[in-house]
Design an enzyme around this catalytic site. Structure first.
Site, PDB file in Angstrom:
ATOM      1  N   SER A 103       0.826  -1.217   0.000  1.00  0.00           N
ATOM      2  CA  SER A 103       0.000   0.000   0.000  1.00  0.00           C
ATOM      3  C   SER A 103       0.854   1.258   0.000  1.00  0.00           C
ATOM      4  CB  SER A 103      -0.940  -0.001   1.210  1.00  0.00           C
ATOM      5  OG  SER A 103      -0.208   0.035   2.426  1.00  0.00           O
ATOM      6  N   ARG A 155       0.336   3.586  -3.264  1.00  0.00           N
ATOM      7  CA  ARG A 155      -0.326   4.884  -3.073  1.00  0.00           C
ATOM      8  C   ARG A 155       0.434   5.996  -3.796  1.00  0.00           C
ATOM      9  NH1 ARG A 155      -0.437   4.576   1.763  1.00  0.00           N
ATOM     10  NH2 ARG A 155      -2.630   4.103   2.199  1.00  0.00           N
ATOM     11  N   ASN A 211      -0.986   7.830  -7.502  1.00  0.00           N
ATOM     12  CA  ASN A 211      -1.277   9.260  -7.610  1.00  0.00           C
ATOM     13  C   ASN A 211      -0.377   9.950  -8.626  1.00  0.00           C
ATOM     14  OD1 ASN A 211      -3.342  10.349  -5.424  1.00  0.00           O
ATOM     15  ND2 ASN A 211      -2.202   8.676  -4.479  1.00  0.00           N
TER      16      ASN A 211
END
Length: 282
Positions: free
Chosen positions: A211, A215, A219
């Site tokens: 994660s 992440r 983005n």
């Protein structure tokens, strides 16, 4: 557009354009343009552009912090020194609230991680075709400038954080204490619960690592894709296309500054949180 939606859209465009990109010698279609810009300078195993630009960003961080250290004075600080001091104190305060123990290495690490990710993310604000165009002049067909838009980079950094988590777990708790935590938390120390505890702890370590890397990658990949879509507006050869390209590109670049800083902050804070959890006994 969320990061997940943008990443999914990019893959749909890339897969749908494979046949188009392999035929013809006419002007690039929008799909071919995006597929081309998603390519890496690679030998199939190693993305050299990711390594080069991440290394350059890291060297810039070292130069900036070194310059601040060399020019530091005990008197009234200048603007640059004041900025660095504010940043150092802010990171120290964040680490103090999260990590309870010796922070002589952790606080500088957090500052380095924050600045490194900021500089790598900031490369996304450069004109999209500028460096790839120079690369083509030098005979480089593909060149991706933003290291954090490459999953190899972000997962590599996340694996570094995982290594620190394991290191501090052994250092703070000892080998016996860490093994006891792996097999006895959170459900209890009964031998029948050992497999479930171990499995849950392994899943937790894997989830944190994946994660953390996904992440940042998601983005920045989404932001890069949006810049590509905006660039296509300027290629329409119409006055309204060029106007929309300038307006939307400027607006997104300004908004993207927030994303650049926010993603660096999140990565730094999660690094501190995970290392801080390694200091805690369960």
């Amino acid at each position: 557009m969320t990061a997940e939606t943008a990443v999914h859209a990019a893959h749909e465009v890339a897969h749908g354009a494979v046949d188009a990109a392999q035929h013809g010698h006419g002007p690039e279609t929008p799909a071919q343009y995006i597929v081309h810009h998603l390519g890496h300078l690679t030998d199939g195993l190693f993305n050299y552009d990711t390594f080069i630009f991440s290394l350059l960003a890291g060297l810039v961080v070292v130069w900036v912090l070194g310059l601040a250290a060399r020019n530091a004075t005990v008197g009234v600080p200048g603007r640059f020194q004041a900025l660095i001091e504010i940043l150092v104190e802010w990171v120290e305060d964040q680490s103090k609230q999260i990590v309870h123990g010796d922070r002589s290495f952790i606080a500088p690490l957090a500052l380095t991680v924050f600045l490194w990710v900021v500089f790598m993310n900031t490369l996304d604000l450069l004109p999209l075709d500028m460096l790839p165009m120079f690369g083509q002049v030098a005979g480089v067909e593909h060149l991706r400038v933003v290291p954090t838009a490459d999953l190899n980079c972000t997962l590599g950094m996340a694996l570094g954080v995982l290594t620190l988590m394991l290191y501090y777990s052994f250092k703070i708790k000892g080998a016996g204490g860490f093994m006891h935590e792996l097999f006895c938390a959170p459900f209890g120390s009964h031998p029948l619960l050992w497999p479930a505890n171990l499995l849950l702890n392994i899943i937790e370590f894997v989830a944190k690592t994946v994660s953390l890397g996904m992440r940042l990658f998601g983005n920045m990949y989404a932001g890069e894709l949006i810049f590509m879509l905006i660039a296509l507006l300027g290629a329409t050869a119409t006055w309204w296309g060029f106007a929309l390209h300038v307006l939307t590109g400027s607006a997104w670049a300004i908004f993207h500054i927030l994303i650049v800083l926010l993603q660096a902050f999140i990565f730094m804070m999660l690094t501190l949180v995970y290392i801080g959890q390694a200091h805690e006994h369960h």
